[in-house]
Scaffold this motif. Structure first.
Motif, PDB file in Angstrom:
ATOM      1  N   PHE A  75      -6.826   6.477   4.561  1.00 20.07           N
ATOM      2  CA  PHE A  75      -5.404   6.692   4.302  1.00 20.07           C
ATOM      3  C   PHE A  75      -5.207   7.894   3.382  1.00 20.07           C
ATOM      4  O   PHE A  75      -4.336   8.735   3.613  1.00 20.07           O
ATOM      5  CB  PHE A  75      -4.806   5.428   3.670  1.00 20.07           C
ATOM      6  CG  PHE A  75      -3.329   5.510   3.463  1.00 20.07           C
ATOM      7  CD1 PHE A  75      -2.463   5.598   4.543  1.00 20.07           C
ATOM      8  CD2 PHE A  75      -2.795   5.502   2.179  1.00 20.07           C
ATOM      9  CE1 PHE A  75      -1.091   5.680   4.355  1.00 20.07           C
ATOM     10  CE2 PHE A  75      -1.422   5.589   1.979  1.00 20.07           C
ATOM     11  CZ  PHE A  75      -0.565   5.677   3.072  1.00 20.07           C
ATOM     12  N   THR A 127       4.754   3.311   5.803  1.00 20.79           N
ATOM     13  CA  THR A 127       5.116   1.892   5.772  1.00 20.79           C
ATOM     14  C   THR A 127       6.090   1.568   6.905  1.00 20.79           C
ATOM     15  O   THR A 127       5.962   0.544   7.572  1.00 20.79           O
ATOM     16  CB  THR A 127       5.734   1.515   4.412  1.00 20.79           C
ATOM     17  OG1 THR A 127       4.826   1.909   3.383  1.00 20.79           O
ATOM     18  CG2 THR A 127       5.974   0.022   4.312  1.00 20.79           C
ATOM     19  N   TYR A 143      -4.761  -1.300   5.379  1.00 23.40           N
ATOM     20  CA  TYR A 143      -3.846  -1.215   6.521  1.00 23.40           C
ATOM     21  C   TYR A 143      -4.113   0.015   7.377  1.00 23.40           C
ATOM     22  O   TYR A 143      -3.517   0.177   8.429  1.00 23.40           O
ATOM     23  CB  TYR A 143      -2.379  -1.187   6.037  1.00 23.40           C
ATOM     24  CG  TYR A 143      -1.953  -2.490   5.417  1.00 23.40           C
ATOM     25  CD1 TYR A 143      -1.358  -3.491   6.183  1.00 23.40           C
ATOM     26  CD2 TYR A 143      -2.179  -2.748   4.071  1.00 23.40           C
ATOM     27  CE1 TYR A 143      -0.997  -4.700   5.617  1.00 23.40           C
ATOM     28  CE2 TYR A 143      -1.811  -3.956   3.496  1.00 23.40           C
ATOM     29  CZ  TYR A 143      -1.219  -4.922   4.270  1.00 23.40           C
ATOM     30  OH  TYR A 143      -0.860  -6.122   3.720  1.00 23.40           O
ATOM     31  N   TRP A 200      -3.245   0.008   0.514  1.00 19.24           N
ATOM     32  CA  TRP A 200      -2.950   0.785   1.724  1.00 19.24           C
ATOM     33  C   TRP A 200      -4.194   0.975   2.595  1.00 19.24           C
ATOM     34  O   TRP A 200      -4.124   0.906   3.811  1.00 19.24           O
ATOM     35  CB  TRP A 200      -2.349   2.155   1.368  1.00 19.24           C
ATOM     36  CG  TRP A 200      -0.971   2.348   1.956  1.00 19.24           C
ATOM     37  CD1 TRP A 200       0.170   2.668   1.267  1.00 19.24           C
ATOM     38  CD2 TRP A 200      -0.590   2.236   3.333  1.00 19.24           C
ATOM     39  NE1 TRP A 200       1.225   2.747   2.129  1.00 19.24           N
ATOM     40  CE2 TRP A 200       0.796   2.495   3.405  1.00 19.24           C
ATOM     41  CE3 TRP A 200      -1.251   1.931   4.512  1.00 19.24           C
ATOM     42  CZ2 TRP A 200       1.519   2.475   4.602  1.00 19.24           C
ATOM     43  CZ3 TRP A 200      -0.535   1.899   5.717  1.00 19.24           C
ATOM     44  CH2 TRP A 200       0.831   2.171   5.746  1.00 19.24           C
ATOM     45  N   GLU A 249       4.231   1.113  -0.698  1.00 16.86           N
ATOM     46  CA  GLU A 249       2.898   0.503  -0.726  1.00 16.86           C
ATOM     47  C   GLU A 249       3.027  -0.994  -0.495  1.00 16.86           C
ATOM     48  O   GLU A 249       4.039  -1.593  -0.845  1.00 16.86           O
ATOM     49  CB  GLU A 249       2.253   0.699  -2.111  1.00 16.86           C
ATOM     50  CG  GLU A 249       1.847   2.118  -2.413  1.00 16.86           C
ATOM     51  CD  GLU A 249       1.316   2.282  -3.830  1.00 16.86           C
ATOM     52  OE1 GLU A 249       0.878   3.394  -4.160  1.00 16.86           O
ATOM     53  OE2 GLU A 249       1.355   1.303  -4.609  1.00 16.86           O
ATOM     54  N   GLN A 283       4.329   7.902   1.919  1.00 13.31           N
ATOM     55  CA  GLN A 283       3.901   6.497   1.943  1.00 13.31           C
ATOM     56  C   GLN A 283       4.981   5.607   2.540  1.00 13.31           C
ATOM     57  O   GLN A 283       4.692   4.666   3.269  1.00 13.31           O
ATOM     58  CB  GLN A 283       3.554   6.017   0.530  1.00 13.31           C
ATOM     59  CG  GLN A 283       2.237   6.549   0.016  1.00 13.31           C
ATOM     60  CD  GLN A 283       1.660   5.729  -1.136  1.00 13.31           C
ATOM     61  OE1 GLN A 283       0.459   5.635  -1.302  1.00 13.31           O
ATOM     62  NE2 GLN A 283       2.515   5.137  -1.953  1.00 13.31           N
TER      63      GLN A 283
END
Lengths: 407, 407
Positions: A289, A311, A249, A246, A46, A307
């Motif tokens: 997300f 990333t 993003y 998150w 995260e 996750q």
């Protein structure tokens, strides 16, 4: 001067961290407390709530003497690699001990478990392989296989997140033949994944604090964090207009997943076993997300693992770029994020003995394979900010000298 | 049924386009007017103001009988490849003629220039090489070298954008040994790059219309576009809350440039001669697309060329993916975007004779090397929209059947 190391994320720094820090100081008689801290993205895959600079200030205010960076390729990793990176940095700084919080609380059982593993490594690996083939997630398979090696009296419950991390710290110390002595403090009250704040208490997990910060605002977490943490969070929000979650993003991740080719996606770190097809398919429909991960999720892939995959996609971190770290398993430099006068005194004393170069200006790291990944992560981290804040935040990665706190 | 082809972008469809279309019909006695239209990104390396669907509706309302797609890898290209793609599609549809607007207006001189080039190709290439080595942009070097081949009476001024395109249409017809006859109509009043609207007139360039739309709103362009164009623009804005300008994509471009590796950037189409270093450096400071391009710009790289480079970065279009098109120089399918009853009649008649498969559902194209790039471009195009509009717009690429207009 006796230095003691801690591995931290401080996302954000709260009363539980303060307790751990004070206990560590008391029980180890540390003269210099060193924290190696995940940079802009944390182990669970995260973005950290606020930048590494803001979190460094919280740490210094809380009483840490020296804050150094755990670079991206170690921070966003399984417990094993995370621990190896952190231990190599604390060892390079000549910490005599490291002290971690755990659910278990008895260091002997950690040591026993590691030695058992070393002794029966082949057997363990065979079991692990079988369990993985049955469709179990890696974390669960590892804990189960290890549980079968241990005797009942001393069983370490490796389904507990801080026990796992602790186990891997001890294992990394043994494997790196470090002279550091591991210690552990039993964690109190809050469990790592708690998402409800205990009403009458002053300690809550970072997960629940982040959750309540997002849902109910800064006021709702006042009892669980120090005034400085609250101040730093407030300041960050005032300057940047946002914390980093998150969901912020997701537009970048979706854009990237829509335009990346399957073969390129397969090159991204931790994208294994045809996962690229699931990801490409799910992104077509996902509007958030959470929706995306829910759609990709299987028994085999834990939420955390997915996750981390996301990333790595966001930061464009490839398997090839991770190869160096996987093989070398150690940091190549120590990046200083902040210090107080005591920490500065320690560094002055140890300067010539450090096992890795101490970095205060990252310009010298341009060709370092580890820093290259940290740099990309730092740039992805600020990519959700509006201009001119984005460009200003971008410059901070290069222009910010180690933060200093006067005592 | 006599079919006549036009190569268009309709960004947006305006009175100049209407004039060209009506003149074409008159001068060629066309019974079916076919437009091959750039899809979501246009030749200058910009996102089209509105989607290909909205622009197809404008075209049908304006009197085009059949609208087919010029896919991304041909649309966002130098005039040479742009023309090859467009001509191959119109030829496959059995157009007897193509008719283009030009500043020059005399088709004989276009034909002469092409035949001169064919006759003295080696000489031309040598001159071109020399001029390029002196640091001239490709477009300018090409025009200059060609100018030196021509005699004074019939000189085609290839510094004029529509003359260049026309020249390449004729050249592509010759090179593809197409039976189509080229015709040209002299353009009136507005020049391609004009950014000021003529007050008393009804014809303005698409560039100036886009500019005024952005600055002064929809009302300011009323005199220069048909009611249907105005309606479609209004509708698009109401549904999506935006038109598509490069500046809207800048956050995605910046994110991508920050996280892409130098070696990966070098793989992107048209990133040549170390341009990757300039791009990576400039993005660190640039707070807008304009600022970014201004910083990267040199005599060698025209604004348009750099915009195309940025579009390829945005859509993640690689040199390797473009190789097929560069070698083959022809479309592999005809994608139908829209038609009126007349166009439908034409297709019914020609169905069995078409030289390329006629596509109404793109699901059948998943493995086509040209469609693969069109698909990525379509996905990048909608990536600036907020959810749930983004996901809805994404589905349109697959779910939209050819638009029909009842006459």
């Amino acid at each position: 001067m006796k230095a003691v190391g801690m591995v931290v994320e401080y996302n954000p720094f709260h009363n539980g961290h303060l307790y751990h820090l004070q206990q560590t100081k008391k029980e180890t008689n540390a003269e210099c407390l060193i924290a190696v801290m995940s940079s802009h993205f944390v182990q669970r895959g995260e973005p950290a709530l606020v930048s590494k600079w803001a979190r460094t200030k919280m740490a210094l205010a809380g009483g840490v003497d020296l804050v150094v960076e755990l670079p991206y390729p170690f921070a966003v990793q399984t417990a094993d690699m995370f621990a190896h990176g952190a231990i190599s940095i604390l060892d390079a700084l000549h910490c005599q001990e490291i002290c971690f919080g755990s659910e278990h609380g008895n260091i002997d059982h950690f040591l026993e478990a590691v030695h058992l593993l070393k002794q029966y490594e082949q057997e363990h690996n065979q079991r692990l392989k079988q369990l993985l083939e049955s469709g179990m997630s890696y974390a669960k398979a590892y804990a189960t296989a290890l549980g079968q090696l241990q005797n009942e009296q001393s069983t370490l419950d490796l389904s507990k997140p801080n026990n796992i991390l602790g186990f891997h710290y001890v294992k990394a110390i043994v494997e790196q033949q470090s002279n550091m002595t591991p210690k552990t403090i039993q964690r109190i009250v809050a469990h790592y994944h708690d998402s409800h704040l205990p009403n009458e208490e002053t300690i809550a997990s970072a997960t629940s604090i982040r959750h309540h910060l997002q849902t109910d605002g800064l006021q709702s977490i006042s009892s669980y964090v120090s005034p400085t943490t609250k101040e730093e969070l407030q300041l960050y929000y005032t300057v940047y207009g946002t914390f980093h979650y998150w969901e912020h993003y997701f537009p970048l991740l979706k854009y990237r997943l829509l335009t990346i080719n399957l073969e390129e996606l397969h090159q991204i770190a931790e994208v294994e076993e045809g996962l690229e097809h699931r990801l490409k398919k799910a992104i077509q429909q996902a509007k958030s997300f959470r929706e995306f991960l829910t759609c990709v999720k299987t028994k085999r892939y834990t939420w955390t693992r997915l996750q981390r995959v996301c990333t790595h996609i966001l930061t464009n971190t490839t398997k090839k770029e991770m190869n160096f770290i996987r093989a070398y398993k150690k940091a190549t430099y120590i990046r200083l994020l902040g210090m107080n006068e005591n920490g500065q005194r320690y560094l002055r004393k140890m300067k010539k003995k450090l096992k890795l170069p101490l970095i205060t200006k990252v310009a010298t790291l341009q060709n370092d394979p580890i820093y290259k990944l940290e740099q990309k992560a730092a740039q992805a981290y600020v990519s959700i900010l509006p201009e001119p804040l984005l460009t200003e935040a971008l410059q901070m990665e290069y222009a910010t000298p180690p933060l200093r706190k006067l005592t």
